[in-house]
Scaffold this motif. Structure first.
Motif, PDB file in Angstrom:
ATOM      1  N   ALA A  55       0.832  -1.202   0.000  1.00  0.00           N
ATOM      2  CA  ALA A  55       0.000   0.000   0.000  1.00  0.00           C
ATOM      3  C   ALA A  55       0.870   1.257   0.000  1.00  0.00           C
ATOM      4  N   PHE A  56       0.461   2.233  -0.811  1.00  0.00           N
ATOM      5  CA  PHE A  56       1.173   3.497  -0.929  1.00  0.00           C
ATOM      6  C   PHE A  56       0.182   4.650  -0.800  1.00  0.00           C
ATOM      7  N   PRO A  57       0.478   5.644   0.041  1.00  0.00           N
ATOM      8  CA  PRO A  57      -0.385   6.821   0.100  1.00  0.00           C
ATOM      9  C   PRO A  57      -0.061   7.741  -1.072  1.00  0.00           C
ATOM     10  N   LEU A  58      -1.081   8.179  -1.791  1.00  0.00           N
ATOM     11  CA  LEU A  58      -0.877   9.052  -2.952  1.00  0.00           C
ATOM     12  C   LEU A  58      -1.893  10.178  -2.960  1.00  0.00           C
ATOM     13  N   VAL A  59      -1.572  11.205  -3.719  1.00  0.00           N
ATOM     14  CA  VAL A  59      -2.480  12.321  -3.949  1.00  0.00           C
ATOM     15  C   VAL A  59      -3.052  12.156  -5.350  1.00  0.00           C
ATOM     16  N   MET A  60      -4.374  12.207  -5.455  1.00  0.00           N
ATOM     17  CA  MET A  60      -5.029  12.059  -6.744  1.00  0.00           C
ATOM     18  C   MET A  60      -5.307  13.440  -7.334  1.00  0.00           C
ATOM     19  N   ALA A  61      -4.932  13.618  -8.575  1.00  0.00           N
ATOM     20  CA  ALA A  61      -5.259  14.851  -9.291  1.00  0.00           C
ATOM     21  C   ALA A  61      -6.517  14.590 -10.111  1.00  0.00           C
ATOM     22  N   GLU A  98     -12.004   0.180  -4.346  1.00  0.00           N
ATOM     23  CA  GLU A  98     -12.345   0.261  -5.767  1.00  0.00           C
ATOM     24  C   GLU A  98     -11.257  -0.424  -6.587  1.00  0.00           C
ATOM     25  N   ARG A  99     -11.651  -1.472  -7.317  1.00  0.00           N
ATOM     26  CA  ARG A  99     -10.703  -2.123  -8.232  1.00  0.00           C
ATOM     27  C   ARG A  99     -10.541  -1.228  -9.457  1.00  0.00           C
ATOM     28  N   VAL A 100      -9.286  -0.931  -9.802  1.00  0.00           N
ATOM     29  CA  VAL A 100      -9.014  -0.017 -10.899  1.00  0.00           C
ATOM     30  C   VAL A 100      -7.943  -0.581 -11.823  1.00  0.00           C
ATOM     31  N   ARG A 101      -7.873   0.019 -12.977  1.00  0.00           N
ATOM     32  CA  ARG A 101      -6.775  -0.227 -13.913  1.00  0.00           C
ATOM     33  C   ARG A 101      -6.148   1.135 -14.178  1.00  0.00           C
ATOM     34  N   LEU A 102      -4.854   1.221 -13.999  1.00  0.00           N
ATOM     35  CA  LEU A 102      -4.151   2.476 -14.238  1.00  0.00           C
ATOM     36  C   LEU A 102      -3.464   2.405 -15.591  1.00  0.00           C
ATOM     37  N   GLU A 103      -3.748   3.412 -16.397  1.00  0.00           N
ATOM     38  CA  GLU A 103      -3.225   3.477 -17.759  1.00  0.00           C
ATOM     39  C   GLU A 103      -2.249   4.645 -17.847  1.00  0.00           C
ATOM     40  N   GLU A 104      -1.023   4.364 -18.277  1.00  0.00           N
ATOM     41  CA  GLU A 104      -0.023   5.420 -18.354  1.00  0.00           C
ATOM     42  C   GLU A 104      -0.411   6.433 -19.424  1.00  0.00           C
ATOM     43  N   VAL A 105      -0.291   7.702 -19.077  1.00  0.00           N
ATOM     44  CA  VAL A 105      -0.646   8.804 -19.967  1.00  0.00           C
ATOM     45  C   VAL A 105       0.552   9.112 -20.864  1.00  0.00           C
ATOM     46  N   ALA A 106       0.289   9.369 -22.135  1.00  0.00           N
ATOM     47  CA  ALA A 106       1.347   9.731 -23.076  1.00  0.00           C
ATOM     48  C   ALA A 106       2.055  10.998 -22.607  1.00  0.00           C
ATOM     49  N   VAL A 107       3.354  11.066 -22.822  1.00  0.00           N
ATOM     50  CA  VAL A 107       4.163  12.201 -22.380  1.00  0.00           C
ATOM     51  C   VAL A 107       3.572  13.517 -22.875  1.00  0.00           C
ATOM     52  N   ALA A 108       3.117  13.566 -24.102  1.00  0.00           N
ATOM     53  CA  ALA A 108       2.584  14.805 -24.687  1.00  0.00           C
ATOM     54  C   ALA A 108       1.331  15.314 -23.980  1.00  0.00           C
ATOM     55  N   LYS A 109       0.661  14.465 -23.212  1.00  0.00           N
ATOM     56  CA  LYS A 109      -0.586  14.858 -22.542  1.00  0.00           C
ATOM     57  C   LYS A 109      -0.428  15.039 -21.034  1.00  0.00           C
ATOM     58  N   ARG A 110       0.781  14.905 -20.523  1.00  0.00           N
ATOM     59  CA  ARG A 110       1.003  14.954 -19.075  1.00  0.00           C
ATOM     60  C   ARG A 110       1.042  16.366 -18.488  1.00  0.00           C
ATOM     61  N   GLY A 111       1.436  17.357 -19.236  1.00  0.00           N
ATOM     62  CA  GLY A 111       1.645  18.709 -18.720  1.00  0.00           C
ATOM     63  C   GLY A 111       0.498  19.251 -17.876  1.00  0.00           C
ATOM     64  N   PRO A 112      -0.735  19.304 -18.400  1.00  0.00           N
ATOM     65  CA  PRO A 112      -1.840  19.839 -17.598  1.00  0.00           C
ATOM     66  C   PRO A 112      -2.110  19.025 -16.336  1.00  0.00           C
ATOM     67  N   VAL A 113      -1.921  17.714 -16.410  1.00  0.00           N
ATOM     68  CA  VAL A 113      -2.134  16.864 -15.228  1.00  0.00           C
ATOM     69  C   VAL A 113      -1.072  17.168 -14.177  1.00  0.00           C
ATOM     70  N   LEU A 114       0.171  17.316 -14.603  1.00  0.00           N
ATOM     71  CA  LEU A 114       1.245  17.624 -13.661  1.00  0.00           C
ATOM     72  C   LEU A 114       1.000  18.947 -12.951  1.00  0.00           C
ATOM     73  N   LYS A 115       0.511  19.922 -13.689  1.00  0.00           N
ATOM     74  CA  LYS A 115       0.215  21.222 -13.077  1.00  0.00           C
ATOM     75  C   LYS A 115      -0.901  21.078 -12.040  1.00  0.00           C
ATOM     76  N   PRO A 135       4.212  28.432 -15.963  1.00  0.00           N
ATOM     77  CA  PRO A 135       3.453  28.241 -17.200  1.00  0.00           C
ATOM     78  C   PRO A 135       3.411  26.759 -17.606  1.00  0.00           C
ATOM     79  N   LEU A 136       2.372  26.395 -18.296  1.00  0.00           N
ATOM     80  CA  LEU A 136       2.163  25.011 -18.717  1.00  0.00           C
ATOM     81  C   LEU A 136       3.364  24.453 -19.487  1.00  0.00           C
ATOM     82  N   GLU A 137       4.024  25.271 -20.260  1.00  0.00           N
ATOM     83  CA  GLU A 137       5.174  24.815 -21.059  1.00  0.00           C
ATOM     84  C   GLU A 137       6.273  24.226 -20.174  1.00  0.00           C
ATOM     85  N   MET A 138       6.421  24.769 -18.974  1.00  0.00           N
ATOM     86  CA  MET A 138       7.453  24.246 -18.070  1.00  0.00           C
ATOM     87  C   MET A 138       7.088  22.855 -17.565  1.00  0.00           C
TER      88      MET A 138
END
Length: 155
Positions: A55-61, A98-115, A135-138
């Motif tokens: 088990a790992f504690p995480l923050v969900m965006a 909740e049983r889930v499946r985690l799908e890795e997000v493509a690098v090009a789509k990660r920026g807004p999620v990371l922010k 800024p999102l570009e960073m």
């Protein structure tokens, strides 16, 4: 600034030390109970070597009504390696299971999620070399170093 140094010390070398492991176990239990805010969750995944549930504690965006989990320490951490070995199958706990499946997000789509993640997860700010209001570009420039997973309902 001393708090950030302490947070980096907890994960020196991108690995949790003994204190971080102890705190993570405690936070995972609290998050799983559902007594913390709903974006604080416990991810349970089968260990790739031990076969035990870890088990790992995480923050969900949350962005555009989609849920995401982010690895603030990058690709080479236990929960990411275990998750990949388990083909994305995991359990999320926050008062309910909740049983889930985690799908890795493509690098090009990660920026807004990371922010969105960095704005919600103050503890991650010591490990991600960018300001939460940058800024999102960073964020897009760092996206290849920080894995992001979209949370899907398990099949």
């Amino acid at each position: 600034m001393p708090l950030r140094r302490f947070e980096r010390w907890l994960y020196r070398g991108q690995r949790p030390n003994w204190l971080a492991r102890t705190l993570n176990r405690a936070w995972a239990a609290v998050h799983a109970l559902g007594v913390a805010p709903d974006y604080l969750v416990t991810l349970e995944v089968t260990g790739r070597r031990s076969g035990r549930t870890i088990a790992f504690p995480l923050v969900m965006a949350v962005l555009d009504q989609e849920r995401y989990l982010v690895s603030m320490l990058g690709e080479n951490v236990a929960w990411v390696r275990n998750l990949k070995a388990a083909a994305g199958q995991a359990v999320l706990r926050h008062g309910r299971t909740e049983r889930v499946r985690l799908e890795e997000v493509a690098v090009a789509k990660r920026g807004p999620v990371l922010k969105a993640y960095l704005q919600r997860a103050p503890g991650a700010r010591s490990h991600v070399a960018i300001d939460q209001d940058a800024p999102l570009e960073m964020f897009e420039a760092l996206a290849d170093k920080i894995p992001v997973f979209r949370v899907l309902v398990a099949d």
